[in-house]
Design an enzyme around this catalytic site. Structure first.
Site, PDB file in Angstrom:
ATOM      1  N   GLN A  21     -49.465 -72.287 109.989  1.00 11.96           N
ATOM      2  CA  GLN A  21     -48.506 -71.497 110.763  1.00 11.96           C
ATOM      3  C   GLN A  21     -48.520 -71.911 112.233  1.00 11.96           C
ATOM      4  O   GLN A  21     -47.464 -72.108 112.847  1.00 11.96           O
ATOM      5  CB  GLN A  21     -48.812 -70.007 110.628  1.00 11.96           C
ATOM      6  CG  GLN A  21     -48.544 -69.440 109.247  1.00 11.96           C
ATOM      7  CD  GLN A  21     -48.885 -67.955 109.157  1.00 11.96           C
ATOM      8  OE1 GLN A  21     -49.335 -67.349 110.126  1.00 11.96           O
ATOM      9  NE2 GLN A  21     -48.666 -67.374 107.991  1.00 11.96           N
ATOM     10  N   ARG A  79     -39.246 -71.839 105.230  1.00  9.84           N
ATOM     11  CA  ARG A  79     -38.867 -73.012 106.028  1.00  9.84           C
ATOM     12  C   ARG A  79     -37.465 -73.493 105.694  1.00  9.84           C
ATOM     13  O   ARG A  79     -36.776 -74.059 106.551  1.00  9.84           O
ATOM     14  CB  ARG A  79     -39.910 -74.115 105.829  1.00  9.84           C
ATOM     15  CG  ARG A  79     -41.249 -73.821 106.528  1.00  9.84           C
ATOM     16  CD  ARG A  79     -42.367 -74.704 105.978  1.00  9.84           C
ATOM     17  NE  ARG A  79     -43.616 -74.563 106.708  1.00  9.84           N
ATOM     18  CZ  ARG A  79     -44.492 -73.571 106.529  1.00  9.84           C
ATOM     19  NH1 ARG A  79     -44.227 -72.589 105.671  1.00  9.84           N
ATOM     20  NH2 ARG A  79     -45.634 -73.532 107.218  1.00  9.84           N
ATOM     21  N   ASP A 131     -55.121 -69.103 100.766  1.00 11.11           N
ATOM     22  CA  ASP A 131     -54.462 -67.915 100.221  1.00 11.11           C
ATOM     23  C   ASP A 131     -54.970 -67.555  98.837  1.00 11.11           C
ATOM     24  O   ASP A 131     -54.774 -66.422  98.375  1.00 11.11           O
ATOM     25  CB  ASP A 131     -52.945 -68.116 100.170  1.00 11.11           C
ATOM     26  CG  ASP A 131     -52.313 -68.044 101.548  1.00 11.11           C
ATOM     27  OD1 ASP A 131     -52.906 -67.413 102.447  1.00 11.11           O
ATOM     28  OD2 ASP A 131     -51.224 -68.622 101.739  1.00 11.11           O
ATOM     29  N   ARG A 189     -51.865 -60.012  98.136  1.00 17.33           N
ATOM     30  CA  ARG A 189     -52.797 -60.834  97.353  1.00 17.33           C
ATOM     31  C   ARG A 189     -54.018 -60.034  96.883  1.00 17.33           C
ATOM     32  O   ARG A 189     -54.555 -60.293  95.811  1.00 17.33           O
ATOM     33  CB  ARG A 189     -53.208 -62.069  98.148  1.00 17.33           C
ATOM     34  CG  ARG A 189     -52.006 -62.944  98.518  1.00 17.33           C
ATOM     35  CD  ARG A 189     -52.359 -64.351  98.862  1.00 17.33           C
ATOM     36  NE  ARG A 189     -51.268 -65.009  99.567  1.00 17.33           N
ATOM     37  CZ  ARG A 189     -50.200 -65.534  98.982  1.00 17.33           C
ATOM     38  NH1 ARG A 189     -50.076 -65.476  97.668  1.00 17.33           N
ATOM     39  NH2 ARG A 189     -49.245 -66.110  99.697  1.00 17.33           N
ATOM     40  N   ARG A 219     -59.583 -60.142 104.630  1.00 15.19           N
ATOM     41  CA  ARG A 219     -59.745 -60.378 103.192  1.00 15.19           C
ATOM     42  C   ARG A 219     -61.192 -60.582 102.779  1.00 15.19           C
ATOM     43  O   ARG A 219     -61.540 -60.373 101.617  1.00 15.19           O
ATOM     44  CB  ARG A 219     -58.873 -61.563 102.750  1.00 15.19           C
ATOM     45  CG  ARG A 219     -57.398 -61.221 102.726  1.00 15.19           C
ATOM     46  CD  ARG A 219     -56.527 -62.365 102.240  1.00 15.19           C
ATOM     47  NE  ARG A 219     -55.125 -61.940 102.167  1.00 15.19           N
ATOM     48  CZ  ARG A 219     -54.094 -62.772 102.115  1.00 15.19           C
ATOM     49  NH1 ARG A 219     -54.304 -64.079 102.149  1.00 15.19           N
ATOM     50  NH2 ARG A 219     -52.866 -62.298 102.038  1.00 15.19           N
ATOM     51  N   GLY A 250     -46.380 -62.871 108.535  1.00 17.38           N
ATOM     52  CA  GLY A 250     -47.001 -63.679 109.576  1.00 17.38           C
ATOM     53  C   GLY A 250     -46.315 -65.026 109.736  1.00 17.38           C
ATOM     54  O   GLY A 250     -46.206 -65.556 110.848  1.00 17.38           O
TER      55      GLY A 250
END
Length: 427
Positions: free
Chosen positions: A168, A25, A313, A386, A344, A92
């Site tokens: 997002q 950002r 996350d 991750r 995930r 993403g």
């Protein structure tokens, strides 16, 4: 690659990588602001470098001397059509947020990424942007990248109730709303990370937040700022868990961002009985602090509802934590995990079960039966950073056999120095 295994007594101090969300950002706001923005402690991982390169391709002058990144912004109107399609790599965040910015620019841009990006759903962003007057189209009339977006300087404000809890998606709509004429209203399904809202204010804009309701007036102009990016709690999470589940360990993590919309993992650790101390430090624009963890006896808990966006996350590494807790841990309301870099939910269950865990995937989460010893196996990250880091932390507990990780290179997306930092703790 063969992962490090059979370790005890992890001790030391780590400065975790800079916050990925804020790094993305900072480039974006610098690019659309008037004047110069300087960014210290920027995360030079693959994802954030994709954002930097995309804005250079859109005509923004950005310099990096290795210490400070300088963005020379000329406002929204300073963005120019790219000479070729923008490559977002594995990011993403890049593709979704940049769509909101491009929605208000009077030219056409093509966006593409790697094989993982090509599977990520984009209707969640395209539909609200199209209703504001942009024209976003996916590949072969689907919702998947590559995408084409044709923006307009006549964006209409929107009143939008979000069907998914996604920072997002919210941020993409906010970037478009900043350029629309009139007031836009966004109602979140659950409160998600609010870095975009914070930066709107930091760069001189205005936004009103009332619980899950966000109101923003457009069009707005922004002024360049000096930004120092704090450490990323999502990266810290791997070493928080390592310190809790590896015998005789004490790990201190410095300059970790403590934005309340991101600290769900601290709440979970405390609820499970983990020993963690939080020492807050002053930070110019973003709350940060030092986190210390020691080896702990843990208990299973239920994780769901409004806390999920605050730790979405971190759920893969929380799942590993739960394999070392007594009793059952249930993770629910986490359907978003299916549309990350990989699915995930399935990836966590499949790979940790290969190592001896007892995990059941569900439609919206995981049921984890603890406490289970782990053993060697051949595992894969599926190209998801991750998942890769989580499997290395799991490997530390393996006493029999070796752990071979396919696609370990994915870790550089968010934590290029991960293995170097781990090495410091057991030397």
């Amino acid at each position: 690659m063969e992962l490090v295994s059979n370790k005890t007594a992890l001790n030391g101090i780590i400065n975790v990588p800079s916050d990925k969300s804020i790094s993305h950002r900072s480039i974006m706001f610098g690019a659309i602001a008037e004047g110069t923005t300087t960014i210290k402690n920027f995360l030079r991982g693959d994802d954030c470098l994709s954002t930097l390169k995309a804005f250079q391709d859109l005509g923004v002058k950005i310099e990096d001397d290795g210490t400070v990144i300088t963005v020379y912004g000329n406002g929204f109107s300073g963005l120019q059509p790219a000479n070729e399609a923008l490559n977002v790599g594995n990011s993403g965040t890049t593709i979704r947020l940049i769509m909101g910015i491009l929605a208000g620019r009077p030219f056409t841009t093509k966006l593409f990424g790697d094989h993982s990006i090509a599977k990520r759903p984009m209707n969640r962003v395209m539909l609200p942007l199209n209703s504001m007057g942009a024209v976003c189209q996916g590949h072969d009339h689907t919702e998947f990248p590559p995408l084409t977006i044709t923006g307009t300087e006549k964006l209409q404000p929107i009143a939008y109730e979000m069907p998914v809890a996604s920072a997002q998606v919210k941020s993409a709509i906010l970037f478009a709303a900043m350029q629309a004429h009139g007031e836009s209203v966004i109602i979140e399904k659950e409160k998600t990370r609010d870095h975009t809202e914070d930066m709107i204010r930091q760069f001189g804009g205005t936004i009103d937040v009332f619980g899950k309701e966000i109101r923003i007036q457009g069009p707005q102009t922004f002024i360049g700022q000096e930004i120092t990016v704090p450490g990323d709690i999502s990266s810290a999470a791997f070493f928080l868990v390592a310190g809790l589940i590896t015998p005789n360990s004490n790990i201190q993590l410095k300059n970790v961002g403590l934005n309340p919309t991101r600290t769900g993992i601290i709440d979970v650790i405390e609820q499970m009985g983990g020993t963690i101390t939080v020492e807050e430090t002053a930070h110019a624009d973003n709350k940060a602090g030092t986190l210390t963890v020691t080896t702990s006896q843990l208990n299973g808990i239920e994780i769901g509802g409004e806390i999920i966006p605050r730790l979405i996350d971190e759920l893969p590494i929380i799942a590993l934590l739960a394999t070392q807790a007594e009793g059952t841990t249930i993770i629910r309301d986490a359907e978003e995990l299916k549309v990350k870099e990989t699915n995930r939910i399935d990836a966590v269950a499949k790979e940790l079960n290969k190592m001896g865990a007892n995990i059941e995937p569900t439609e919206d989460g995981l049921i984890i039966h603890g406490k289970t010893p782990l053993h060697g196996a051949k595992v894969t990250s599926y190209g998801d950073h991750r998942i890769g880091m989580m499997l290395q932390i799991a490997a530390l507990l393996v006493k029999e056999g070796t752990v071979e990780l396919e696609k370990a290179e994915a870790i550089s997306v968010s934590y290029p120095s991960f293995f170097t930092d781990l090495n410091k703790l057991y030397q």
